[in-house]
Motif scaffolding. Structure first.
Motif, PDB file in Angstrom:
ATOM      1  N   VAL A 180       5.940  29.562  25.725  1.00 42.77           N
ATOM      2  CA  VAL A 180       7.125  30.195  26.252  1.00 42.77           C
ATOM      3  C   VAL A 180       6.984  30.578  27.517  1.00 42.77           C
ATOM      4  O   VAL A 180       7.011  30.510  28.758  1.00 42.77           O
ATOM      5  CB  VAL A 180       8.099  30.464  25.726  1.00 42.77           C
ATOM      6  N   ILE A 181       5.743  31.947  26.882  1.00 47.60           N
ATOM      7  CA  ILE A 181       4.686  32.506  28.167  1.00 47.60           C
ATOM      8  C   ILE A 181       3.944  31.745  29.062  1.00 47.60           C
ATOM      9  O   ILE A 181       4.867  32.086  30.462  1.00 47.60           O
ATOM     10  CB  ILE A 181       3.664  33.013  27.120  1.00 47.60           C
ATOM     11  N   SER A 182       3.346  30.347  28.879  1.00 47.01           N
ATOM     12  CA  SER A 182       2.985  29.497  29.788  1.00 47.01           C
ATOM     13  C   SER A 182       4.101  29.293  31.226  1.00 47.01           C
ATOM     14  O   SER A 182       3.394  29.150  32.019  1.00 47.01           O
ATOM     15  CB  SER A 182       2.377  28.646  28.994  1.00 47.01           C
ATOM     16  N   GLU A 183       5.242  28.775  30.230  1.00 48.99           N
ATOM     17  CA  GLU A 183       6.762  28.370  31.277  1.00 48.99           C
ATOM     18  C   GLU A 183       6.990  29.252  32.267  1.00 48.99           C
ATOM     19  O   GLU A 183       6.783  28.920  32.849  1.00 48.99           O
ATOM     20  CB  GLU A 183       7.372  27.830  30.705  1.00 48.99           C
ATOM     21  N   LEU A 184       7.036  30.268  31.563  1.00 47.08           N
ATOM     22  CA  LEU A 184       7.145  31.672  32.816  1.00 47.08           C
ATOM     23  C   LEU A 184       6.263  31.917  33.790  1.00 47.08           C
ATOM     24  O   LEU A 184       6.733  31.950  34.853  1.00 47.08           O
ATOM     25  CB  LEU A 184       7.428  32.940  31.989  1.00 47.08           C
ATOM     26  N   GLU A 185       4.982  31.931  33.123  1.00 45.12           N
ATOM     27  CA  GLU A 185       3.803  32.388  34.118  1.00 45.12           C
ATOM     28  C   GLU A 185       4.325  30.797  35.368  1.00 45.12           C
ATOM     29  O   GLU A 185       3.223  31.187  36.233  1.00 45.12           O
ATOM     30  CB  GLU A 185       2.661  32.125  33.169  1.00 45.12           C
ATOM     31  N   ASN A 186       4.255  29.604  34.943  1.00 47.01           N
ATOM     32  CA  ASN A 186       4.519  28.684  35.812  1.00 47.01           C
ATOM     33  C   ASN A 186       5.925  28.189  36.817  1.00 47.01           C
ATOM     34  O   ASN A 186       5.850  27.663  37.120  1.00 47.01           O
ATOM     35  CB  ASN A 186       4.009  26.799  34.908  1.00 47.01           C
ATOM     36  N   GLY A 187       6.372  29.329  36.593  1.00 46.37           N
ATOM     37  CA  GLY A 187       7.472  29.776  37.133  1.00 46.37           C
ATOM     38  C   GLY A 187       8.785  29.431  36.899  1.00 46.37           C
ATOM     39  O   GLY A 187      10.511  29.164  37.725  1.00 46.37           O
ATOM     40  N   ASP A 188       8.795  28.535  35.375  1.00 46.18           N
ATOM     41  CA  ASP A 188      10.036  28.383  34.813  1.00 46.18           C
ATOM     42  C   ASP A 188      11.075  29.603  34.609  1.00 46.18           C
ATOM     43  O   ASP A 188      10.822  30.972  34.684  1.00 46.18           O
ATOM     44  CB  ASP A 188       9.822  27.778  33.485  1.00 46.18           C
ATOM     45  N   SER A 189      12.367  29.890  34.574  1.00 50.29           N
ATOM     46  CA  SER A 189      13.756  30.546  34.511  1.00 50.29           C
ATOM     47  C   SER A 189      13.117  31.239  33.288  1.00 50.29           C
ATOM     48  O   SER A 189      13.510  30.455  32.207  1.00 50.29           O
ATOM     49  CB  SER A 189      14.526  30.802  35.520  1.00 50.29           C
ATOM     50  N   PHE A 190      13.790  32.833  32.867  1.00 48.85           N
ATOM     51  CA  PHE A 190      14.316  32.681  31.214  1.00 48.85           C
ATOM     52  C   PHE A 190      14.865  32.023  30.786  1.00 48.85           C
ATOM     53  O   PHE A 190      15.021  32.052  29.457  1.00 48.85           O
ATOM     54  CB  PHE A 190      13.814  34.427  31.689  1.00 48.85           C
ATOM     55  N   SER A 191      16.389  32.043  32.241  1.00 47.01           N
ATOM     56  CA  SER A 191      17.408  31.537  31.675  1.00 47.01           C
ATOM     57  C   SER A 191      17.621  30.400  31.041  1.00 47.01           C
ATOM     58  O   SER A 191      18.036  29.651  29.562  1.00 47.01           O
ATOM     59  CB  SER A 191      18.306  31.933  32.579  1.00 47.01           C
ATOM     60  N   SER A 192      16.467  29.209  31.458  1.00 50.72           N
ATOM     61  CA  SER A 192      16.415  28.169  31.116  1.00 50.72           C
ATOM     62  C   SER A 192      15.711  28.215  29.715  1.00 50.72           C
ATOM     63  O   SER A 192      16.171  26.972  29.767  1.00 50.72           O
ATOM     64  CB  SER A 192      16.291  27.086  32.333  1.00 50.72           C
ATOM     65  N   LEU A 193      14.947  28.988  29.472  1.00 44.05           N
ATOM     66  CA  LEU A 193      14.092  28.238  29.170  1.00 44.05           C
ATOM     67  C   LEU A 193      14.618  29.032  27.223  1.00 44.05           C
ATOM     68  O   LEU A 193      14.159  28.277  26.116  1.00 44.05           O
ATOM     69  CB  LEU A 193      13.078  29.471  28.954  1.00 44.05           C
ATOM     70  N   ALA A 194      15.237  30.568  27.794  1.00 39.66           N
ATOM     71  CA  ALA A 194      16.080  31.009  26.092  1.00 39.66           C
ATOM     72  C   ALA A 194      17.009  29.942  25.976  1.00 39.66           C
ATOM     73  O   ALA A 194      17.117  28.909  24.565  1.00 39.66           O
ATOM     74  CB  ALA A 194      16.598  31.964  26.756  1.00 39.66           C
ATOM     75  N   LYS A 195      17.541  28.489  27.079  1.00 39.34           N
ATOM     76  CA  LYS A 195      18.750  27.527  26.312  1.00 39.34           C
ATOM     77  C   LYS A 195      17.869  26.444  25.591  1.00 39.34           C
ATOM     78  O   LYS A 195      18.349  25.977  24.621  1.00 39.34           O
ATOM     79  CB  LYS A 195      19.358  27.446  27.522  1.00 39.34           C
ATOM     80  N   LYS A 196      16.388  26.403  26.109  1.00 36.88           N
ATOM     81  CA  LYS A 196      15.465  25.172  25.761  1.00 36.88           C
ATOM     82  C   LYS A 196      14.975  25.322  24.213  1.00 36.88           C
ATOM     83  O   LYS A 196      15.181  24.726  23.468  1.00 36.88           O
ATOM     84  CB  LYS A 196      14.420  24.750  26.699  1.00 36.88           C
TER      85      LYS A 196
END
Length: 300
Positions: A180-196
Motif C-alpha cells: 500500500v505504501i508503494s502505491e501511495l508513493e506512486n501517486g494513488d489516492s489514500f481513499s481509493s487504496l482504502a476501498k481496495k
C-alpha cells in the motif's frame, strides 16, 4: 456542542442552501442566471419525458414556499446585529473559537479555501445565536454564585481538546502494508487504496475516513493519537501494529486545543442560567419592536 447551537447551525445551513435561488426570483426569468458556484441556470431546469420544467416555475415555487421564512431570517439577523452594535455588545473570543472548533469537528474533509469560507459562515451564525441570547436575557438576574457553582460542576466541559481528523487503512500484515505504501508513493489516492485493501468494514467504503477524534477519546487506541501528534497535515504514516492488523494512518487536519477559564465563559454560563428562567422561546421576533420592522408580509 450545545443543542441550541446545533439546531441554529442546521437552520442556517438550510436557509443558506436556498438563498441563491430565492434571490434569482426577482431577476429577469428569461435570462440565463448563475449560482454562487458559477453554475448556470438554464430556462429549462429539467426535462421529464417530453415535458420540460421551466426555471421560472421552479423559482416562483421556491419563493412561495420558502420566501417568507428566508426574509424573516434576514430580518432577525439584521435586528440582532443592529441592537448588539447599538448596545456595544461583544462576545468572548475564546467562546467563538471554541464553538467554531466544535462545529468544524462534525464536518468532512475540506481544503483550506473551503474551510475558511465555511468558518466565516459559521462565525456569523455563532455571533447571531449568542448575541440573540444576550439581548433576550440581559435583564434576567443571575448571581455570581450561580455562575461559579455551574462552572465548578464540570470545568473541563468548557475546554476543547486537540482533535485530529483522520483516515486509516487496516491490512492483515506488514507485507500488504508495504505494498500500500508503494502505491501511495506512486501517486494513488489514500481513499481509493482504502476501498481496495482495508479490512475495516466500517470505514472501507468511505475511503477509510474516521472523522475527528479528540486526543482523550477512548474509541481509538492510543497509538493513533501518538502517531498523529508527530505528523503534518495531509500526510500518511508508516505502518504500525494494532490488535486488528497493520495500520496506515492519514492525517487530514488538526484542531488545536482551547483551554478556557471562568472569565472566558462567564457570559455564556450567565446566558444559559438566564435562559432557564425565561418564560418564552428564544426568537429574535421579540426584538423587532425595539428596532422597528416593516416588511412585505405585513403583521405577523
Amino acid at each position: 456542542m450545545s443543542k441550541r447551537l446545533l439546531w441554529g447551525m442546521i437552520i442556517v445551513l438550510i436557509v443558506t442552501n436556498i438563498t441563491t435561488v430565492l434571490l434569482l426570483t426577482n431577476q429577469n426569468q428569461t435570462s440565463v442566471k448563475k449560482l454562487e458556484n458559477g453554475k448556470k441556470i438554464p430556462n429549462e431546469v429539467a426535462v421529464v419525458g417530453d415535458q420540460s420544467i421551466k426555471a421560472k416555475k421552479w423559482l416562483n415555487g421556491l419563493q412561495m414556499k420558502y420566501g417568507k421564512d428566508y426574509l424573516k431570517s434576514m430580518i432577525n439577523q439584521e435586528v440582532v446585529f443592529q441592537l448588539a452594535e447599538q448596545q456595544n455588545l461583544s462576545l468572548e473570543d475564546k467562546l467563538v473559537q471554541r464553538e467554531l472548533a466544535m462545529v468544524e469537528s462534525t464536518t468532512g474533509i475540506m481544503d483550506e479555501e473551503e474551510r475558511n469560507r465555511k468558518r466565516e459562515q459559521w462565525k456569523s451564525t455563532i455571533r447571531y445565536q449568542n448575541l440573540l441570547e444576550e439581548l433576550l436575557t440581559q435583564n434576567i438576574e443571575v448571581t455570581d454564585s450561580e455562575i461559579n457553582e455551574t462552572y465548578q460542576e464540570d470545568t473541563e466541559q468548557y475546554d476543547f481538546p486537540t482533535s485530529y481528523q483522520m483516515s486509516h487503512i487496516i491490512v492483515e500484515d506488514e507485507g500488504t502494508a508495504q505494498s500500500v505504501i508503494s502505491e501511495l508513493e506512486n501517486g494513488d489516492s489514500f481513499s481509493s487504496l482504502a476501498k481496495k485493501y482495508s479490512i475495516d468494514e466500517n470505514t472501507k467504503e468511505k475511503g477509510g475516513f474516521l472523522g475527528y477524534f479528540p486526543e482523550d477519546s477512548t474509541y481509538l487506541q492510543d497509538i493513533y493519537f501518538e502517531t498523529a501528534a508527530g505528523m503534518e497535515e495531509n500526510t500518511y504514516s508508516q505502518p504500525f501494529e494494532i490488535e486488528d492488523g497493520t495500520v496506515i494512518l492519514y492525517l487530514h487536519h488538526i484542531l488545536p486545543d482551547i483551554d478556557v477559564e471562568l472569565k472566558d465563559v462567564q457570559q455564556e454560563i450567565r446566558r444559559e442560567i438566564a435562559k432557564n428562567k425565561m418564560d418564552h422561546e428564544i426568537t429574535a421576533e421579540y426584538l423587532w419592536g425595539e428596532i422597528g420592522v416593516n416588511w412585505f408580509y405585513g403583521d405577523q
